[in-house]
Scaffold this motif. Structure first.
Motif: not given
Length: 290
Positions: A1-11
């Protein structure tokens, strides 16, 4: 997964847990001792995230000078808490004589210990802490937490090309600590006579500070040249490590001398959180080998 996707899931997960934490004062009776066990565990994860993940990576990326940013982060959160008193975690247990625990002083369940000195005014101030003041302080603290999360993810992707042990560690420390902050905001609002729905709307706004901080950092780094982006990431990690140290110690130190009968369970909870972060740090070693 890309950085934006990872950050979105975490957030998204952190916001969800924060909202659940806001329901705690309405759904559960959380005693002072249970709250302290939980806070000891979450404080252990924050200490571990700082020592095992954020500090080593910040120094590796930016050199020993990054320790200045650690000091800046610790002092910034210290003075924010001193003037806004936001880190006063509240339990849902009402104060009564039987909660004195034999210490010779009653717990206000928000770290407003009078220590038997008769400071009645100090107790009143602690009990009537403005929810607006606490919410503002916690919002700034959460904004910084979002920066910490994003900088950890960015650093992992820069070094590994994927999410690694550091991002997992910072995420776990954040998601374990967030419910206590949400509980503080909602508890103070309800005690002040605010209706339940507005209280949860304020908690939602507070929870969204994490994704806002993450988005601001990520968008800012994305616009920089690679060498400047690396320097900013290192500074953000170091500063965030300082804030994690301050937050964890502010949970642990006020209760240090007031739970002699619970010292074993509180110590084990602290060590459990700390060792959890030590375990996640082994992922970084394995990733580096491969």
């Amino acid at each position: 997964m890309t950085m934006p996707v990872i950050l979105t899931v975490y957030c998204a997960l952190i916001v969800g847990v924060s909202l659940l934490g806001g329901l705690t004062p309405l759904a559960l009776v959380l005693t002072h001792t249970r709250l302290q066990v939980y806070l000891s565990f979450s404080a252990g994860t924050m200490l571990g995230a700082a020592f095992f993940h954020m500090l080593p990576e910040a120094v590796e990326m930016g050199g020993p000078g990054m320790m200045q940013w650690v000091a800046a982060g610790l002092l910034a959160l210290f003075f924010l808490e001193r003037f806004f008193s936001f880190h006063q975690h509240e339990s849902s247990e009402l104060e009564s004589p039987e909660h004195d625990h034999g210490h010779g002083h009653a717990h206000g369940h928000g770290h407003d210990h009078t220590h038997g000195h008769g400071h009645g005014r100090d107790r009143t101030v602690g009990r009537s802490l403005s929810w607006g003041t606490a919410a503002f302080g916690l919002a700034v603290h959460s904004l910084v937490g979002g920066v910490a999360l994003a900088s950890a993810v960015v650093a992992d992707y820069k070094g590994l090309g994927n999410v690694g042990g550091m991002a997992w560690g910072v995420f776990l420390a954040t998601i374990l600590h967030k419910p206590a902050d949400a509980m503080t905001v909602v508890s103070l609002m309800i005690r002040a006579g605010v209706a339940v729905r507005p209280a949860h709307l304020v908690n939602l706004g507070f929870a969204l500070m994490i994704p806002l901080g993450a988005a601001l950092f990520f968008l800012g780094v994305d616009r920089l040249a690679p060498e400047h982006a690396e320097s900013l990431t290192a500074m953000a990690l170091a500063f965030s490590a300082g804030t994690f140290l301050c937050i964890s110690l502010s949970d642990l130190l006020p209760e240090l001398q007031f739970h002699s009968h619970d010292r074993m369970k509180l110590s084990l909870a602290l060590l459990a959180g700390f060792l959890l972060m030590a375990a996640t740090s082994t992922f970084e070693v394995l990733e580096a080998v491969h």
